[in-house]
Design a protein around this motif. Structure first.
Motif: not given
Length: 174
Positions: A44, A49, A51-52, A55
């Motif tokens: 990630v 990314r 955004r993740w 998580h």
């Protein structure tokens, strides 16, 4: 069956040491899962990314929580085995392997220790790499924010923002 019967024959095939071995296998599975989650977090990060990222980080924390619980259970099982083998209750896995009354259990516990040591080294390297990626991402974000902020402006005599180049500083102390 009482505790004395369970340990007859030196505990070579005893259910308590089998329980310890099962807990060690479970802990190793969790270490594998943690390795996977850290690699996932790294993917990630390297893909940008972010955004993740929350998580991925949350999943790492969940596995760490499960590992903490498994570690406590393993420590309790190890203390039980240590007591039965007349070793100190706080004996390490290495101490248990060295003090095992049966060569087969010594070999099994040594294999668990070696595997967990290797897994821990891999996890440490992934953690360090991910930390470097996070620091680099934070630096990049700060640099980006610094270049996107509008330049500081001054105000004209009417209190409106002055156009660039129209600002003048006056020293009124003279």
């Amino acid at each position: 069956m009482d505790g004395g019967d369970r340990w007859a024959g030196g505990g070579g095939t005893d259910t308590t040491v089998q329980d310890l071995s099962a807990r060690l296998w479970y802990e190793r599975e969790l270490l594998d899962l943690l390795t996977f989650k850290l690699e996932e977090e790294q993917l990630v990060l390297t893909a940008g990314r972010t955004r993740w990222l929350s998580h991925a980080t949350r999943e790492v924390e969940q596995v760490l929580e499960r590992l903490r619980a498994a570690g406590l259970e393993r420590a309790a099982a190890a203390a039980t085995v240590a007591h039965a083998w007349e070793l100190p209750d706080d004996a390490s896995l290495r101490d248990l392997a060295d003090g095992a009354p049966d060569a087969a259990w010594a070999e099994i516990l040594t294999a668990h220790l070696a595997a967990m040591t290797d897994q821990t080294a891999t996890i440490r390297a992934l953690r360090d790499a991910n930390s470097q990626f996070l620091r680099a991402a934070a630096r990049s974000t700060q640099e980006t924010l610094a270049t996107t902020e509008p330049p500081a402006t001054t105000y004209d005599a009417q209190g409106r923002p002055a156009a660039a180049g129209d600002a003048h500083l006056f020293d009124r102390s003279l």
